[in-house]
Design an enzyme around this catalytic site. Structure first.
Site: not given
Length: 607
Positions: A27, A74, A98-99, A483, A486, A602
């Site tokens: 991550r 992070w 987290n958040g 989208k 694709e 990708k």
């Protein structure tokens, strides 16, 4: 993308926590820490940099304990220092988070008035003090957490331990994912099943608003109302691919649902929530003295640049040239002195974007890149990198990479407006606040998943689909069409709504779904007029709008999805989610290969 692990059991947990954090290294992170209970007291070890630094610290200064929590972080607006690393704690509570907490300033002021002393500027620390305040009122930990959760506005995942309670750990989620693992005399919490893979193959995924009490032998799950609920325990195949998808059918679906969390992670890196200001790294140029900004990218990243063009020109009054990277260098565009090039890529390896970057560099421009992979070719050849914190994106059709690109570009636009003197301090605070609300509003939009699935059953029967939008919704219409093409292989086109009568209106009949993205705001009435033009010709309107917009024109649509009322500035980020979900469900209904659609890759590394 931050990572969480928690363990309550019978063996020393410190080495197990570090091992779990290693499985979350994918991550990305720049500091890490753990907290355990030693003789009932909270003991913490934190270190900036890589996990090896934390592991070395634990060798020289070990901690005991059979209950503990760990976190990879992070850097937020605070530097990646030990003081800013998680877990955050006081003498009664330790937690990892987290958040983003939208209303932490109000809570901080309230708690300060009650005598609480804050050591950091983070939003996370306010949760520690809020829970401790309830504990000080003689509440049990379960009640203290329950009371605290209803006060928190935002998107978050939490793991919490309490001094003197070796028998209890509490987890909670709202917008950010959190999994519960079942062991033999041990229980676990993790950001995803990968963190828990060697420990257990029995996993429960908490649902939106759930919180859970863990003991060594059991988990008691409560919903947002506090009621005890049953959540399915799933047997998880211990393989990288299966664990990576978690409870989701496809990587793309998983990545759509990760967006509240990764948008929050990205905001934490550029937005100071206490001051409500944008903080970007030191730049090798003055944002206030750019003659022209040239933005170039490919595919979905190019459409992120298109949204950014609106932001830079409207907010910062910054002239912007926007170019598809595969065309840019062949135009041999003149590059004025004092300009900069902005290049956007998820992988950082897109060959057309890299070639465009090199052309701009040859013309003497400074290079700023917005990428998800910091050690990529584009990153290495840039003067400055603004990283998106989406984490690995496996699905070929970009979802969370797109919304985190938009998040970074929105922050950069505000920083540019401040440098050019085109936005006031009050406006920067207003728009920064609007950004902090995005993760929670994104989680609300994802709750419409079932309703959008029903709409997809209608769209899947179509041969042609049109998307309409005005202003900064126009690039989102283009993205919605891209989208759908694709992954479902249905022909779709996006148009500026005002251009319908200049040709595309000829395509409309009763067999053509027309998806309209129209938040209420300055351009809504114009878009509503275009909607009426579509209805008059038999077009089947699917409307994405807020309560106000649906009240005005929703009656003319065959389907209408009510999205949260939000500031027009952040609408492109949030309106990306329903068009992603619509494309996803349509593709699933049609039976296409969602994660690896035909003919696509990708990372496009050939011209």
């Amino acid at each position: 993308m931050c990572g969480i692990i928690g363990i309550i059991g019978k063996a020393p947990v410190a080495p197990l926590l570090v091992d779990g954090l290693r499985r979350l290294e994918y991550r990305g992170y720049d500091s890490a820490g753990i907290a355990t209970l030693v003789n009932g007291s909270i003991a913490r070890r934190r270190a900036e940099g890589k996990l090896n630094n934390l592991a070395s610290l634990l060798e020289t200064d070990p901690v005991e304990g059979t209950i503990g929590i760990g976190h990879t972080r992070w850097a937020t607006h605070g530097r990646p220092t030990e003081a800013n690393a998680h877990p955050h704690a006081n003498e009664r509570v330790a937690l990892v988070h987290n958040g983003i907490i939208e209303n932490f300033q109000e809570l901080r002021a309230e708690l300060t008035d009650k005598g609480h002393v804050f050591e950091t500027e983070t939003d996370t620390e306010v949760i520690v003090h809020l829970v401790a305040e309830h504990l000080n009122q003689q509440m049990m930990p379960q009640e203290a957490v329950s009371k605290a959760l209803v006060r928190l506005h935002g998107a978050f995942a939490l793991a919490i331990v309490f001094a003197g309670r070796q028998d209890l750990m509490i987890g909670a989620r709202a917008g950010s994912p959190l999994a519960v693992g079942y062991g033999d005399g041990e229980m676990y919490l993790g950001s995803d099943a990968l963190a828990l893979a060697p420990l257990t193959d029995r996993i429960t995924y908490l649902e939106e608003g759930d919180w859970v009490e863990l003991t060594k032998d059991a988990a008691t799950v409560h919903d947002a109302s506090g009621a005890t609920v049953a959540r399915e325990i799933k047997q998880t195949a211990v393989s990288g691919a299966m664990i990576g998808k978690g409870q989701y059918r496809h990587f793309m679906q998983k990545e759509i649902f990760e967006q509240p969390a990764v948008i929050g992670d990205t905001l934490h890196s550029y937005l100071n929530p206490l001051r409500r200001t944008i903080e970007v790294p030191d730049l090798p140029f003055d944002l206030g003295k750019i003659s022209r900004m040239t933005i170039s990218a490919c595919g979905t990243a190019y459409l992120a640049g298109w949204v950014a063009k609106y932001w830079f020109e409207q907010l910062a009054r910054q002239p912007v040239e926007l170019d598809i990277a595969s065309e840019f260098r062949y135009r041999e565009a003149p590059m004025p002195d004092g300009g900069i090039g902005v290049f956007i890529s998820q992988s950082g390896e897109t060959i057309d974007t890299l070639a465009a970057l090199r052309y701009a560099k040859e013309q003497g421009h400074k290079i700023l890149s917005v990428v998800n992979v910091p050690d990529s070719a584009i990153s290495r050849e840039s003067d400055i990198v603004l990283q998106t914190f989406a984490g690995p994106e496996i699905g070929v059709a970009s979802t969370k990479a797109f919304t985190t690109q938009l998040t970074v570009l929105a922050c950069l636009a505000l920083a540019t407006g401040r440098a050019r003197g085109t936005i006031s301090r009050e406006m920067e605070a207003e728009l920064s606040t609007a950004l902090t609300e995005v993760p929670a509003r994104a989680a609300e939009i994802l709750n419409h998943d079932e309703a959008i699935h029903k709409i997809a059953q209608f769209v899947a029967e179509a041969r042609d689909v049109l998307y309409l939008g005005r202003g900064n919704m126009y690039p989102i219409a283009l993205e919605g069409a891209l989208k759908l093409k694709e992954i479902s292989y249905i022909h779709a086109e996006g148009y500026a709504a005002g251009e319908m009568k200049h040709g595309p209106i000829a395509l409309i009949d009763e067999n053509v779904p027309v998806i309209i993205c129209a938040p209420s705001g300055p351009l809504f009435e114009k878009t509503a007029s275009n909607l009426q033009e579509v209805v008059a010709r038999g077009g089947q309107v699917i409307l994405f709008s807020d309560k106000e917009g649906i009240a005005k024109v929703g009656g003319h649509a065959v389907s209408a999805i009510e999205l949260p009322k939000i500031h027009p500035f952040v609408a492109p980020i949030l309106y990306s989610l329903p068009v992603q979900l619509l494309a996803y469900h349509t593709a699933v209904i049609k039976g296409t290969d969602v994660d690896q659609p035909r003919n696509l890759a990708k990372s496009v590394t050939v011209e």
